[in-house]
Design a protein around this motif. Structure first.
Motif, PDB file in Angstrom:
ATOM      1  N   LYS A  56      -5.397   3.469   5.653  1.00 53.11           N
ATOM      2  CA  LYS A  56      -4.448   4.587   5.655  1.00 53.11           C
ATOM      3  C   LYS A  56      -3.284   4.315   4.710  1.00 53.11           C
ATOM      4  CE  LYS A  56      -2.734   8.457   7.418  1.00 53.11           C
ATOM      5  NZ  LYS A  56      -3.394   9.772   7.289  1.00 53.11           N
ATOM      6  N   ILE A  57      -2.783   3.096   4.724  1.00 52.60           N
ATOM      7  CA  ILE A  57      -1.688   2.721   3.821  1.00 52.60           C
ATOM      8  C   ILE A  57      -2.108   2.954   2.374  1.00 52.60           C
ATOM      9  CG2 ILE A  57      -0.375   0.751   2.926  1.00 52.60           C
ATOM     10  CD1 ILE A  57      -0.364  -0.350   5.833  1.00 52.60           C
ATOM     11  N   SER A  58      -3.318   2.525   2.043  1.00 55.43           N
ATOM     12  CA  SER A  58      -3.818   2.713   0.684  1.00 55.43           C
ATOM     13  C   SER A  58      -3.980   4.193   0.360  1.00 55.43           C
ATOM     14  CB  SER A  58      -5.158   1.986   0.526  1.00 55.43           C
ATOM     15  OG  SER A  58      -5.694   2.184  -0.762  1.00 55.43           O
ATOM     16  N   GLY A  59      -4.510   4.941   1.306  1.00 60.94           N
ATOM     17  CA  GLY A  59      -4.725   6.362   1.088  1.00 60.94           C
ATOM     18  C   GLY A  59      -3.439   7.141   0.899  1.00 60.94           C
ATOM     19  N   MET A  60      -2.347   6.662   1.480  1.00 60.13           N
ATOM     20  CA  MET A  60      -1.058   7.324   1.321  1.00 60.13           C
ATOM     21  C   MET A  60      -0.441   7.047  -0.039  1.00 60.13           C
ATOM     22  SD  MET A  60       0.579   6.723   5.157  1.00 60.13           S
ATOM     23  CE  MET A  60       2.017   7.788   4.931  1.00 60.13           C
ATOM     24  N   GLY A  61      -0.988   6.076  -0.765  1.00 62.94           N
ATOM     25  CA  GLY A  61      -0.519   5.817  -2.122  1.00 62.94           C
ATOM     26  C   GLY A  61       0.345   4.593  -2.287  1.00 62.94           C
ATOM     27  N   TYR A  62       0.573   3.860  -1.212  1.00 65.28           N
ATOM     28  CA  TYR A  62       1.397   2.652  -1.322  1.00 65.28           C
ATOM     29  C   TYR A  62       0.699   1.615  -2.197  1.00 65.28           C
ATOM     30  CZ  TYR A  62       4.318   4.446   2.446  1.00 65.28           C
ATOM     31  OH  TYR A  62       5.172   5.211   3.196  1.00 65.28           O
ATOM     32  N   GLU A  63       1.513   0.723  -2.784  1.00 63.68           N
ATOM     33  CA  GLU A  63       0.973  -0.260  -3.719  1.00 63.68           C
ATOM     34  C   GLU A  63       1.016  -1.685  -3.191  1.00 63.68           C
ATOM     35  OE1 GLU A  63       2.145   1.597  -7.983  1.00 63.68           O
ATOM     36  OE2 GLU A  63       3.747   1.592  -6.472  1.00 63.68           O
TER      37      GLU A  63
END
Length: 701
Positions: A56-63
């Motif tokens: 989910k963190i990745s899907g939200m766009g965080y790096e």
């Protein structure tokens, strides 16, 4: 000065400002603009949810993902017994979903076995009561046993992750605050600090004015930490307390450097080392660290304060990011926000919902001010314990984004578009460079003024922020700099209430002015030497020649006092602090007191020195109208065209982009060329609004 000379100066300023911006791009390439991250605590959640959360963190766009700062208990559940398998799994999940990792040392939260078996590792308060296990930041950073355990856990982490290519850097500790510590370990460390500084007890007695009230010492071993809890606030020796603050700040900085040195024995040069100071840090001093690559800050603008206008309590304190984003560049030249709230907190006077758009505005503010990273606390709102009501970017169900989470995703999406439009090597427009401003600040002046305010109306921390706000209202690029900075890079240097000074510093100011700079000095500057002693001379003697006047006396009015000042035909009010000035021949009086028994005495003066000017503002006002008008006259007189942005409207230029944010409760329409290319937002900023635009390169601006 002719127009060609002015253009030459501006060209030099532009190159200097660009050099500053390019100081350290090893870790944060300019093309990336800003890197986004999120705090995640896998130790708080069932292992079967970790992959869902990381995905989910990745899907939200965080790096990147921020890990392990409070997980000492999990990594070393028993003394000398380590378990990193769980953390290895989380890091592998991050790599699988293209997320980098920011690793943290866990020294802020000691495990229960340490307090049980080694109680001496905890701080003592002013009543000599030992702290207990159960919260964070209670380890005695000067205690050798605590140091040994910190070195061990940091070493184990560094050996394991120091060469991991997915780990981009390390955060040391958490919100280091130079906490007062009266424990035996700290008492001994303080005495040793004093021995190193003074060498002889006679020198200490002289520095502390120990002849007063029979405070004289015959040996360093007689000294204990000055303790306002037991002696009383008013009765303590201000010079001893100043040294205690210095010792605490030095101890905190040395502790951070100790952790950094331990790390650097094992980690890759590609991994950075930083820490996250609080936005308003009145104890820890970022200038004192030597081993950090840069410093970051935490920002919680919304904590139950009214702020600007009717909606201000939902928009946050505009001063928080404004000052911190510049102040923490002192350590390393770059900075960023490591911890920013994504919604309501749990510790404010009251904890309201934020106006939609507010979190996004804070993120843009951090970016606009030069931030290299923006990390949010936290991913999931915790379902239990002390911070249940502290919002996350994901709601307590573990799945649904909060309002702040949605705004973070919007920011990330928009930042990707800005990255596409970024062009390297764009020079700051000459109009902006002509306004280049530095605010000079040393935390030690805060300490000494706050100890002896002389008036309850003196707003110690926000006093330098006042002048930063004024300069930003002019549309000026502003840096907050230490006294060691190269002042020649700035056309205007503001020195607000710099109470402690010496001859070398005043000489530096004089040379800056003689070479064409415009120096603005305010009341309470150079009234004391570096130990906080008054000069055995006239008031503020070191700067009398520089400002072209003598400070003859100082007045303070009651809370309801109505002091009046006249500048030209304009009238102003004051009641906080007023220096009565006696100008020298040739010094221009800009403003005079217009009532009280000293009516007609100078309050603001201007003195030409060499190619530049010095203006002394001897008054502190609540509404800042006088200070604003004085400064505007200085900028205009130097040929620097100024804007007139209202309170809460901040406009920055960064990497070819203009960025404006609106903390006020009213909409504001930006005046810009018709050819401006709006990338984000609209010309009229609503409360909590953001506007980003570029100008065609052929426009002279």
């Amino acid at each position: 000065m002719n127009k060609y000379s002015i253009l030459f100066i501006i060209t030099i300023l532009i190159s200097g400002l660009n050099a500053t911006a390019q100081e350290d791009n090893r870790f944060f390439p300019e093309k990336d603009l800003i890197t986004t991250g999120i705090y995640y605590y896998p130790e708080h959640w069932n292992e079967n949810q970790w992959e869902r959360d990381i995905k989910k963190i990745s899907g939200m766009g965080y790096e990147f993902v921020h890990l392990a700062e409070f997980a000492w208990f999990k990594m070393e559940p028993r003394e000398g017994k380590f378990d990193f398998d769980w953390l290895d799994k989380v890091i592998r999940l991050c790599a699988r979903y293209n997320l980098k990792v920011l690793m943290c040392t866990p020294s802020a939260t000691t495990p229960a076995w340490m307090r049980t078996q080694y109680p001496e590792t905890f701080v003592m308060d002013g009543h000599y009561i030992r702290a207990e296990h159960g919260t964070r930041g209670l380890g005695s950073i000067v205690n050798p046993v605590y140091r040994k355990f910190v070195a061990t856990i940091v070493t184990e982490m560094a050996r394991r992750y120091g060469q991991n290519k997915n780990v981009i850097g390390w955060q040391l500790d958490n919100e280091p605050d130079a906490k007062p510590d009266y424990s035996p370990s700290s008492q001994e460390a303080f005495r040793q600090w004093l021995k190193n500084k003074y060498k002889t007890i006679e020198a200490l007695n002289a520095a502390w004015g120990a002849a007063f009230w029979s405070q004289w010492y015959s040996d360093f071993d007689q000294i204990i930490i000055p303790n306002t809890s037991l002696v009383g606030w008013w009765g303590n020796n201000p010079h001893a307390l100043l040294d205690f603050k210095r010792y605490l700040a030095d101890a905190q900085a040395e502790f951070l450097d100790f952790e950094a040195t331990t790390l650097r024995s094992y980690i890759s040069k590609a991994q950075f080392v930083t820490t996250n100071y609080t936005a308003v840090s009145t104890g820890a001093d970022p200038r004192r660290t030597n081993k950090l690559d840069f410093a970051t800050y935490t920002a919680y603008p919304n904590g139950g304060t009214d702020n600007i206008g009717e909606q201000g309590f939902r928009l946050g304190n505009s001063k928080v990011i404004l000052f911190a984003a510049e102040y923490y560049k002192m350590a390393g030249g770059v900075s960023g926000v490591m911890e920013i709230q994504p919604g309501p907190v749990n510790w404010g006077n009251y904890n309201p919902l934020l106006l939609p758009g507010t979190v996004r505005m804070w993120l843009y503010h951090a970016f606009a001010a030069g931030g290299k990273l923006a990390c949010s606390y936290r991913f999931r709102q915790i379902n239990y314990s002390a911070e249940q009501y502290h919002a996350g970017v994901i709601q307590p169900d573990g799945i649904t984004p909060s309002q702040g989470g949605e705004e973070y995703m919007q920011f990330i999406k928009e930042m990707k578009e800005l990255r596409k439009q970024y062009k390297p090597g764009v020079a700051m427009p000459a109009t902006l460079a002509a306004r280049s401003t530095a605010v000079l600040w040393n935390l030690e002046n805060y300490w000494t003024i706050d100890r002896q305010k002389q008036t309850s109306q003196w707003d110690t921390w926000n006093y330098p922020v006042k002048f930063l706000e004024i300069a930003k209202s002019f549309g000026a690029p502003v840096d907050v700099v230490p006294e060691t900075a190269d002042l020649s890079k700035y056309r205007f240097v503001i020195v607000p209430a710099y109470e402690m000074a010496d001859g070398a510093l005043v000489k530096k100011w004089s040379e800056y002015v003689a070479n064409g700079g415009h120096l603005i000095i305010t009341c309470r500057t150079a009234t004391k030497d570096r130990m906080g002693h008054f000069w055995e001379a006239e008031w503020a003697a070191p700067i009398s020649a520089l400002i072209g006047a003598q400070v003859k006396a100082t007045d303070m009015l009651s809370n309801n006092g109505k002091g009046e000042i006249l500048m030209g035909s304009a009238h102003y009010s004051w009641n906080n602090w007023g220096d009565l000035l006696a100008p020298d021949k040739g010094t221009e009086t800009l403003a005079v007191f217009d009532n009280q028994f000293y009516k007609g005495k100078a309050a603001v003066v201007k003195h030409k020195v060499g190619k530049g000017t010095v203006t002394y503002i001897g008054v502190d006002t609540d509404d800042s109208k006088l200070e604003r008008d004085v400064l505007r006259g200085i900028y205009d007189g130097a040929g620097a065209d100024t804007e007139n942005y209202p309170p809460g409207i901040y406009v920055y230029w960064r990497d070819g982009f203009y960025v404006a944010v609106n903390y006020s409760s009213d909409s504001y329409t930006m005046d810009m060329p018709e050819t401006a290319n709006i990338i984000v937002g609209e010309k009229t900023l609503q409360p909590g609004g953001v506007l980003v635009w570029k100008l065609p390169s052929y426009i002279k601006n």
